[in-house]
Design a protein around this motif. Structure first.
Motif, PDB file in Angstrom:
ATOM      1  N   ARG A 188      41.500  45.103  43.077  1.00  0.00           N
ATOM      2  CA  ARG A 188      41.409  46.052  41.948  1.00  0.00           C
ATOM      3  C   ARG A 188      40.369  45.626  40.922  1.00  0.00           C
ATOM      4  O   ARG A 188      39.931  46.433  40.125  1.00  0.00           O
ATOM      5  CB  ARG A 188      42.770  46.145  41.241  1.00  0.00           C
ATOM      6  CG  ARG A 188      43.689  47.091  41.950  1.00  0.00           C
ATOM      7  CD  ARG A 188      44.904  47.394  41.088  1.00  0.00           C
ATOM      8  NE  ARG A 188      46.048  47.518  41.953  1.00  0.00           N
ATOM      9  CZ  ARG A 188      47.177  46.822  41.854  1.00  0.00           C
ATOM     10  NH1 ARG A 188      47.332  45.952  40.887  1.00  0.00           N
ATOM     11  NH2 ARG A 188      48.146  46.988  42.705  1.00  0.00           N
ATOM     12  N   ASP A 189      40.011  44.352  40.907  1.00  0.00           N
ATOM     13  CA  ASP A 189      39.067  43.848  39.904  1.00  0.00           C
ATOM     14  C   ASP A 189      37.850  43.261  40.651  1.00  0.00           C
ATOM     15  O   ASP A 189      37.954  42.217  41.287  1.00  0.00           O
ATOM     16  CB  ASP A 189      39.797  42.763  39.088  1.00  0.00           C
ATOM     17  CG  ASP A 189      38.911  42.096  38.058  1.00  0.00           C
ATOM     18  OD1 ASP A 189      37.672  42.161  38.199  1.00  0.00           O
ATOM     19  OD2 ASP A 189      39.464  41.501  37.123  1.00  0.00           O
ATOM     20  N   PRO A 190      36.693  43.965  40.585  1.00  0.00           N
ATOM     21  CA  PRO A 190      35.537  43.539  41.390  1.00  0.00           C
ATOM     22  C   PRO A 190      35.118  42.081  41.142  1.00  0.00           C
ATOM     23  O   PRO A 190      34.802  41.361  42.096  1.00  0.00           O
ATOM     24  CB  PRO A 190      34.431  44.500  40.975  1.00  0.00           C
ATOM     25  CG  PRO A 190      35.144  45.691  40.420  1.00  0.00           C
ATOM     26  CD  PRO A 190      36.438  45.195  39.844  1.00  0.00           C
ATOM     27  N   ALA A 191      35.150  41.632  39.866  1.00  0.00           N
ATOM     28  CA  ALA A 191      34.717  40.250  39.577  1.00  0.00           C
ATOM     29  C   ALA A 191      35.699  39.259  40.194  1.00  0.00           C
ATOM     30  O   ALA A 191      35.309  38.236  40.782  1.00  0.00           O
ATOM     31  CB  ALA A 191      34.625  40.027  38.071  1.00  0.00           C
ATOM     32  N   LEU A 192      36.966  39.602  40.099  1.00  0.00           N
ATOM     33  CA  LEU A 192      38.006  38.734  40.651  1.00  0.00           C
ATOM     34  C   LEU A 192      37.906  38.700  42.171  1.00  0.00           C
ATOM     35  O   LEU A 192      38.014  37.640  42.806  1.00  0.00           O
ATOM     36  CB  LEU A 192      39.372  39.261  40.199  1.00  0.00           C
ATOM     37  CG  LEU A 192      40.603  38.542  40.718  1.00  0.00           C
ATOM     38  CD1 LEU A 192      40.521  37.062  40.404  1.00  0.00           C
ATOM     39  CD2 LEU A 192      41.855  39.134  40.106  1.00  0.00           C
ATOM     40  N   TYR A 193      37.662  39.867  42.753  1.00  0.00           N
ATOM     41  CA  TYR A 193      37.542  39.977  44.210  1.00  0.00           C
ATOM     42  C   TYR A 193      36.427  39.055  44.714  1.00  0.00           C
ATOM     43  O   TYR A 193      36.585  38.310  45.671  1.00  0.00           O
ATOM     44  CB  TYR A 193      37.241  41.439  44.574  1.00  0.00           C
ATOM     45  CG  TYR A 193      37.125  41.677  46.066  1.00  0.00           C
ATOM     46  CD1 TYR A 193      38.267  41.749  46.859  1.00  0.00           C
ATOM     47  CD2 TYR A 193      35.889  41.840  46.668  1.00  0.00           C
ATOM     48  CE1 TYR A 193      38.174  41.973  48.224  1.00  0.00           C
ATOM     49  CE2 TYR A 193      35.791  42.066  48.029  1.00  0.00           C
ATOM     50  CZ  TYR A 193      36.924  42.137  48.805  1.00  0.00           C
ATOM     51  OH  TYR A 193      36.825  42.346  50.151  1.00  0.00           O
ATOM     52  N   ASP A 194      35.309  39.105  44.003  1.00  0.00           N
ATOM     53  CA  ASP A 194      34.164  38.297  44.394  1.00  0.00           C
ATOM     54  C   ASP A 194      34.465  36.802  44.267  1.00  0.00           C
ATOM     55  O   ASP A 194      34.131  36.004  45.134  1.00  0.00           O
ATOM     56  CB  ASP A 194      33.001  38.679  43.474  1.00  0.00           C
ATOM     57  CG  ASP A 194      31.691  38.386  44.144  1.00  0.00           C
ATOM     58  OD1 ASP A 194      31.552  38.801  45.307  1.00  0.00           O
ATOM     59  OD2 ASP A 194      30.859  37.698  43.513  1.00  0.00           O
ATOM     60  N   THR A 195      35.128  36.436  43.157  1.00  0.00           N
ATOM     61  CA  THR A 195      35.469  35.028  42.942  1.00  0.00           C
ATOM     62  C   THR A 195      36.483  34.556  43.976  1.00  0.00           C
ATOM     63  O   THR A 195      36.391  33.441  44.495  1.00  0.00           O
ATOM     64  CB  THR A 195      36.052  34.825  41.522  1.00  0.00           C
ATOM     65  OG1 THR A 195      35.151  35.400  40.600  1.00  0.00           O
ATOM     66  CG2 THR A 195      36.243  33.369  41.194  1.00  0.00           C
ATOM     67  N   PHE A 196      37.434  35.413  44.272  1.00  0.00           N
ATOM     68  CA  PHE A 196      38.455  35.066  45.269  1.00  0.00           C
ATOM     69  C   PHE A 196      37.793  34.834  46.621  1.00  0.00           C
ATOM     70  O   PHE A 196      38.043  33.826  47.298  1.00  0.00           O
ATOM     71  CB  PHE A 196      39.484  36.196  45.347  1.00  0.00           C
ATOM     72  CG  PHE A 196      40.797  35.773  45.954  1.00  0.00           C
ATOM     73  CD1 PHE A 196      41.804  35.241  45.168  1.00  0.00           C
ATOM     74  CD2 PHE A 196      41.019  35.885  47.316  1.00  0.00           C
ATOM     75  CE1 PHE A 196      43.013  34.836  45.726  1.00  0.00           C
ATOM     76  CE2 PHE A 196      42.224  35.492  47.886  1.00  0.00           C
ATOM     77  CZ  PHE A 196      43.225  34.963  47.090  1.00  0.00           C
ATOM     78  N   LYS A 197      36.932  35.763  46.985  1.00  0.00           N
ATOM     79  CA  LYS A 197      36.242  35.686  48.283  1.00  0.00           C
ATOM     80  C   LYS A 197      35.455  34.388  48.415  1.00  0.00           C
ATOM     81  O   LYS A 197      35.368  33.804  49.485  1.00  0.00           O
ATOM     82  CB  LYS A 197      35.303  36.892  48.373  1.00  0.00           C
ATOM     83  CG  LYS A 197      34.561  37.013  49.663  1.00  0.00           C
ATOM     84  CD  LYS A 197      33.757  38.294  49.631  1.00  0.00           C
ATOM     85  CE  LYS A 197      32.953  38.445  50.896  1.00  0.00           C
ATOM     86  NZ  LYS A 197      32.163  39.680  50.866  1.00  0.00           N
ATOM     87  N   ASN A 198      34.857  33.962  47.303  1.00  0.00           N
ATOM     88  CA  ASN A 198      34.016  32.766  47.339  1.00  0.00           C
ATOM     89  C   ASN A 198      34.711  31.526  46.796  1.00  0.00           C
ATOM     90  O   ASN A 198      34.056  30.527  46.502  1.00  0.00           O
ATOM     91  CB  ASN A 198      32.728  33.021  46.549  1.00  0.00           C
ATOM     92  CG  ASN A 198      31.910  34.099  47.214  1.00  0.00           C
ATOM     93  OD1 ASN A 198      31.552  33.976  48.380  1.00  0.00           O
ATOM     94  ND2 ASN A 198      31.649  35.181  46.500  1.00  0.00           N
ATOM     95  N   ALA A 199      36.039  31.589  46.657  1.00  0.00           N
ATOM     96  CA  ALA A 199      36.784  30.426  46.137  1.00  0.00           C
ATOM     97  C   ALA A 199      36.534  29.223  47.044  1.00  0.00           C
ATOM     98  O   ALA A 199      36.239  29.379  48.238  1.00  0.00           O
ATOM     99  CB  ALA A 199      38.270  30.750  46.083  1.00  0.00           C
TER     100      ALA A 199
END
Ligand code: UDP
Length: 261
Positions: free
Chosen positions: A61-72
């Protein structure tokens, strides 16, 4: 079998895509070694998130969070749902690493290696008590700073300064999800000495005994979620997505099988 799953990998070679999010197929030891390397050899804050079925719905739901999660840097198989999904979709066995247990393993590592910790989050008395408990439990543990999780937006510059001045290499964020992940996205570039940041959700409530963790038996049969729901019925709001997750995993497994054949 693993090779099929590996086609879904991103930066971590053991990363599996489970529906909309990811999980790392790592053992506890491998995960702890990664953390040690991040602290000793890293030059930036590395993020450790817990991956569980609820996040499959909240993270995108949150694009910035999605990106950070993906690249965690490390996505722990925190929920039994991720463990089952890895098996059902890819036939890969992974073991659960509950975030609260991994946090304590990091505390053990820090006590042994003399790394400093900062703990941000939870209510003031919970935070204070958890710090005391951890310091007693891990001899020599240096908790160089702490702050409760109910500070205001205008307090953030002072908090970031406090974290930097403390010299902590490890920062535990106990703000709940997605607040803690969003905090990391927003402030990571201002963290000077932090090399590992773990989102620990309600772990401090568990450490201080305010929230009861499920007994071993419930964890072993994969029903920890049910035990927690029965003892905290208000969790139904977030757990109501679990049946949808289960159905989607079955469809993903069929899709993966067809792709392979
Ligand atoms: N919390 C906080 N600040 C906030 C909201 C929540 O510090 O503004 C803390 C809360 O006190 C609790 C934790 O975040 O200790 C949330 O725990 P929860 O079990 O909801 O998180 P989860 O582990 O499920 O992500």
């Amino acid at each position: 079998m693993a090779l099929n799953a590996l086609s879904y990998c991103c930066m971590n070679e053991k990363r599996l895509k489970i529906l909309n999010i990811w999980v790392d197929a790592v053992t506890r030891n491998q995960a702890l070694h990664m953390v040690e390397d991040f602290i000793e050899k890293g030059n930036r804050p590395h993020i450790v998130f817990a991956s569980n079925p609820e996040k499959n719905f909240s993270v995108p739901r949150d694009p910035a969070l999605y990106d950070t999660f993906k690249n965690a840097d490390l996505l722990l198989p925190d929920g039994i749902g991720m463990v089952k999904a890895a098996k059902i979709i890819y036939g890969i066995d992974i073991k659960r690493i509950p975030g609260v247990e991994f946090m304590e393993e990091i505390c053990g590592l820090c006590a042994e290696k003399k790394f400093k910790i900062f703990i941000y989050g939870a209510k003031e008395e919970v935070n204070r008590e958890a710090v005391e408990i951890l310091q007693k439990r891990y001899e020599g543990l240096d908790i160089a700073g702490r702050a409760n999780g109910y500070l205001k937006e205008q307090d953030m510059p002072a908090l970031v300064d406090k974290i930097n001045v403390s010299g902590a290499q490890v920062l535990f964020l106990a703000l709940g999800s997605p607040k803690q992940e969003q905090w990391f996205v927003r402030y990571r570039d201002q963290l000077e000495n932090v090399r590992v940041c773990q989102g620990i959700g309600g772990s401090l409530d568990a450490i201080t005994g305010r929230v009861k963790r499920a007994p071993e038996f419930w964890c072993r049969i994969g029903l920890e979620w049910f035990y927690r729901l029965a003892s905290e019925p208000k969790r139904i709001k977030r757990q109501k997505v679990l049946p949808i997750f289960a159905v989607q995993v079955l469809f993903a497994a069929i899709g993966e099988r067809m792709r392979r054949e």
